[in-house]
Each structure stands twice: as C-alpha cells, then as structure tokens.
Design a protein around this motif. Structure first.
Motif, PDB file in Angstrom:
ATOM      1  N   VAL A 141     -16.416   2.323  -0.919  1.00 43.37           N
ATOM      2  CA  VAL A 141     -15.625   3.221  -0.298  1.00 43.37           C
ATOM      3  C   VAL A 141     -16.694   3.906  -0.373  1.00 43.37           C
ATOM      4  O   VAL A 141     -18.256   4.462   0.921  1.00 43.37           O
ATOM      5  N   VAL A 156      -8.162   2.931   2.319  1.00 37.45           N
ATOM      6  CA  VAL A 156      -8.604   3.012   0.701  1.00 37.45           C
ATOM      7  C   VAL A 156      -8.398   2.189  -0.554  1.00 37.45           C
ATOM      8  O   VAL A 156      -6.961   1.951   0.185  1.00 37.45           O
ATOM      9  N   PHE A 158      -6.794   0.009  -3.311  1.00 36.41           N
ATOM     10  CA  PHE A 158      -7.225   0.343  -5.034  1.00 36.41           C
ATOM     11  C   PHE A 158      -6.665  -0.409  -5.834  1.00 36.41           C
ATOM     12  O   PHE A 158      -5.263  -1.118  -5.314  1.00 36.41           O
ATOM     13  N   TRP A 189     -11.685   0.475  -3.846  1.00 32.88           N
ATOM     14  CA  TRP A 189     -12.000   2.008  -4.340  1.00 32.88           C
ATOM     15  C   TRP A 189     -12.852   1.637  -5.610  1.00 32.88           C
ATOM     16  O   TRP A 189     -12.833   0.644  -6.404  1.00 32.88           O
ATOM     17  N   CYS A 196      -5.051   4.428 -12.636  1.00 37.79           N
ATOM     18  CA  CYS A 196      -4.335   5.001 -11.596  1.00 37.79           C
ATOM     19  C   CYS A 196      -3.318   6.509 -12.837  1.00 37.79           C
ATOM     20  O   CYS A 196      -3.123   7.499 -12.222  1.00 37.79           O
ATOM     21  N   LEU A 220     -10.744  10.518  -4.254  1.00 35.32           N
ATOM     22  CA  LEU A 220      -9.747  10.265  -3.044  1.00 35.32           C
ATOM     23  C   LEU A 220      -9.459  11.060  -2.449  1.00 35.32           C
ATOM     24  O   LEU A 220      -8.707  10.398  -1.181  1.00 35.32           O
ATOM     25  N   ALA A 223      -9.750  10.503   1.394  1.00 37.04           N
ATOM     26  CA  ALA A 223      -8.977   9.011   2.132  1.00 37.04           C
ATOM     27  C   ALA A 223      -7.665   8.869   3.043  1.00 37.04           C
ATOM     28  O   ALA A 223      -7.555  10.366   2.615  1.00 37.04           O
ATOM     29  N   ILE A 226      -3.857   5.448   0.852  1.00 35.69           N
ATOM     30  CA  ILE A 226      -3.999   4.429  -0.360  1.00 35.69           C
ATOM     31  C   ILE A 226      -3.280   3.238  -0.520  1.00 35.69           C
ATOM     32  O   ILE A 226      -2.581   4.272   0.005  1.00 35.69           O
ATOM     33  N   THR A 228      -2.500   0.210  -2.123  1.00 36.08           N
ATOM     34  CA  THR A 228      -2.594  -1.036  -3.664  1.00 36.08           C
ATOM     35  C   THR A 228      -1.381  -2.204  -4.048  1.00 36.08           C
ATOM     36  O   THR A 228      -0.724  -1.912  -3.503  1.00 36.08           O
ATOM     37  N   PHE A 248      -2.338  13.388  -3.778  1.00 34.90           N
ATOM     38  CA  PHE A 248      -3.463  12.143  -3.339  1.00 34.90           C
ATOM     39  C   PHE A 248      -3.173  12.040  -1.887  1.00 34.90           C
ATOM     40  O   PHE A 248      -2.060  13.335  -1.349  1.00 34.90           O
TER      41      PHE A 248
END
Length: 413
Positions: A141, A156, A158, A189, A196, A220, A223, A226, A228, A248
C-alpha cells in the motif's frame, strides 16, 4: 454489564433468547460442538438458555458454555426464526469478560492480542519477510508505483495474521496469482495491524476488539476494496460494518475476487499432475454463513480440473456443503479454549468429507488414498494439519495450476 459494542448487547435481544429457550432443540443436529462433544448442555438451545439466565442474573459464576461455540452459523441457517445464535453468544462472552468471569485461555488470548497484536505473540523477522519482499517489488500500500486501473481505486490484499505468521512466503505467490489473472493492481496491506481483530472478539474482549477494529478501519479508509484469503478476516470486517458501526471499505474473500477474474480468462490446458488426487472441497463455514458465499471456491476448483467431466473425475463434494457446511473447529477461539474438542471436530469434519464416517459417504467408490481435502482459508488449513489431517490450500493449488497451464484473455462483454 453492557459491552462496548452496540451489536453485542444481550438486553436488546430478549425475544431471540426466549425463542431459543422455548424451542425443543430443533437445531441440536446443527451444532458441530454439541454433536462432537456429545453433551446436551452444549446444544444451541441450552447455550442460549444459559445466556438468558445470565441476562436475568441467575447464572452461576464459572459457567462458560458461551465459549463452546465455533460461530459457524449452521444453527442460524437451520433455525425457522433465523436467530443469530453465534452473535448473541459473543454478547454473552463480552458480558462475562467485563465481569471478570471468562476462561483463563480466553483471557490469555486477549492479552496476547492486545500486547503483541496477534493471537500467538509478536511477529518476528521471519514472519515479515513476505511484506519486505512485497515492498522490494513495490507491491504494498505504501510503496506501490505501478499503474492504477481507472475507476478501481486502491485495492488491498489483507493477508491476515495466520498467513503472515505461518506461511509468509505465500503472500508473494498470491500476488503472482493476481498478476496471472489480470489483477496486477492488487497491493499488500503493510500497516501496523496484521490481524482483523477476530481473536479479540471471539475471546470476549469487546473493548479490545472495538479499539483495534477502529484503528484498522481508519488506516484502511482510503481503500476501494479489501480482499483477503482468510474467511475469519472477511467475515469479521464485514460484521464490523454491518453490526458494530465500524466502517470498513467493501470486503471480499479472495476466492470471490479471483473467481470474477477467472470469468474474464480462458484456461487452455489442464495440469495433469494435479488431477489424480480426489480433491474434496471444505468450504469454510465463516465464508458460507458469514458472507453467504459458496460458489466462488467451487469455481476455482473447477477451473483447476479444466471444467470437463473427464478432467474432473475423482473430484468430489460432500453433501455437508453450502448452507449445511459443517465447521472444522477452527473458529470461535475453540483451538485456544477447547483444543482437544476443536481437533476432534476437524477429524470428524474430514471423515464426513472423505466418506470415511458412519454418515453418508462423500465420494462413493473412491479409495481413501486418492482423496485429499482442499480448503479456502489458511485458518482451516492450519487447523486440519494440527488435528493430523492432511489438507491443501486452494490458492496454493490454483497457483500451481496457473504456473503449469496457460491462460488467454476472454474478456466478458
């Protein structure tokens, strides 16, 4: 006692608690914890009744059945009233935690997360090598210098603390997979928080979780997406926005991101050495019941086998999938608070998937040596291995497939 999060207030859910307490245990079959433990006190109905006694001040100190829940969501999927049992048991944990009445293992887990930032302690140099490598190639990032795709913003990856701690080298391979599928603007990230916050939430430390999640959400905030590989991370970040008012950016599980990318690609060759094993898919329950996603992992596995009947021969799926997906025991802090029970849950889950249990076989006629579990979450994979069950990470399998196969663009119109 009230928790620090609005979504974790037992008093606001008296109706749901009462409905469960009056229910004749219609979901007793849908609790992996109660079934594997063979304990009537651990059925969802009894755990919710205990939570209601706690709310009325009638519960005894030291009754910790609220922690005997994996948070898998199967009971809610079975319930005619859609009662959010797992979330309300998190609320019961939070009340006991504030009152100083939590299992020692849960308190120790919360202390490690607060003091060290991860469930198992400080992140050492070896665990950070993947982030350092990503920085070297300018794929984090803070250091990304590559081209942005117009209209996509900052996307991103994560990794989650499990992947960074257990297999840091995989982070770079996830970037390779993303590149192969036209997702070259995905960046890792590299902020201070690797976790988390789910372990804090599962431990019952609502205040610790709220503080951690708020810091992470602020970091974050820029962004646009996200994504993951961790099902726990995906569900927890989504839950923070939907239930706890901690905002988020949009969250996806990596299987969702890559499945969409695959739909824009045409695979022209099957990697034969991946096919002899009977790949049996374990769907992470937090992905299925938390994000209501069961198709994306299947689509990735089907791509690996070429999507043809002859290529897919030996690839199977248990009936305990989709909305009936059964937990491996890796969630809800069970590996910390009830480690032996959690490992037995993993073995039972594996036996069901591989057709080796007393229940309906998953793959009739397929010899045991030809079967292997594949799962779409590093937490589940690690938990299976700790229980003595060989398992494969879906993204590692996809990476080997993309290295050996060839793809060509077939953009959707």
């Amino acid at each position: 006692m009230r928790s620090e999060l609005p979504g974790l207030d037992l008093a606001a859910h008296e109706k749901e608690l009462l409905l469960c307490e009056l229910c004749p245990r219609m979901c007793r079959h849908a609790c992996p914890v109660g079934v594997v433990a063979r304990d009537e006190a651990l059925t969802p109905q009894e755990k919710m009744a205990e939570a209601r006694r706690q709310l009325r001040g009638e519960s005894e100190v030291g009754v910790h059945t609220a922690w005997d829940c994996a948070g898998c969501g199967l009971c809610t999927a079975t319930c005619e009233h859609d009662n959010p049992v797992g979330e309300l048991l998190l609320a019961a944990r939070a009340r006991r935690f504030v009152a100083g009445d939590a299992p020692e293992a849960a308190r120790a887990l919360a202390r490690r997360c607060r003091e060290e930032g991860t469930p198992r302690g400080p992140v050492d140099r070896r665990r950070l090598e993947s982030i350092q490598e990503a920085r070297r190639i300018r794929r984090t990032v803070r250091e990304f210098e590559g081209p942005r795709v117009p209209g996509r913003g900052l996307r991103v990856l994560f990794p989650g603390c499990e992947l960074v701690e257990d297999a840091p080298e995989r982070v770079g391979r996830l970037l390779d997979i993303a590149d192969s599928l036209g997702e070259g603007d995905l960046v890792v990230w590299d902020g201070a928080a690797r976790c988390c916050g789910y372990p804090l939430l599962a431990a019952g430390d609502a205040a610790g979780y709220a503080a951690h999640a708020s810091r992470l959400a602020s970091a974050l905030a820029g962004a646009s997406l996200i994504t993951t590989p961790c099902a726990h991370c995906a569900t927890t970040l989504e839950l923070a926005s939907e239930r706890f008012g901690i905002g988020f950016p949009p969250v996806e599980h990596l299987s969702q991101t890559l499945a969409k990318a695959l739909r824009r690609k045409g695979v022209t060759r099957v990697v034969e050495d991946l096919l002899p094993r009977g790949w049996v898919l374990h769907e992470p329950c937090h992905l299925v019941h938390g994000l209501e996603e069961s198709e994306a992992p299947r689509q990735l596995l089907e791509a690996i086998t070429g999507g043809r009947p002859e290529a897919a021969e030996g690839t199977g799926e248990s009936i305990w999938q989709g909305e009936r997906s059964w937990c491996c025991g890796g969630g809800g802090a069970l590996p910390h608070t009830r480690p032996e029970l959690a490992r037995e849950m993993a073995r039972v889950r594996a036996a069901d998937l591989l057709g080796e249990s007393a229940g309906p076989p998953a793959l009739e006629g397929l010899p045991g040596s030809a079967r292997q579990l594949v799962t779409a979450s590093p937490c589940c994979e690690r938990h299976f291995w700790e229980a003595g069950v060989e398992s494969e990470d879906l993204f590692e399998l996809l990476g080997r497939f993309l290295e050996g196969g060839r793809s060509e663009s077939r953009e959707e119109g």
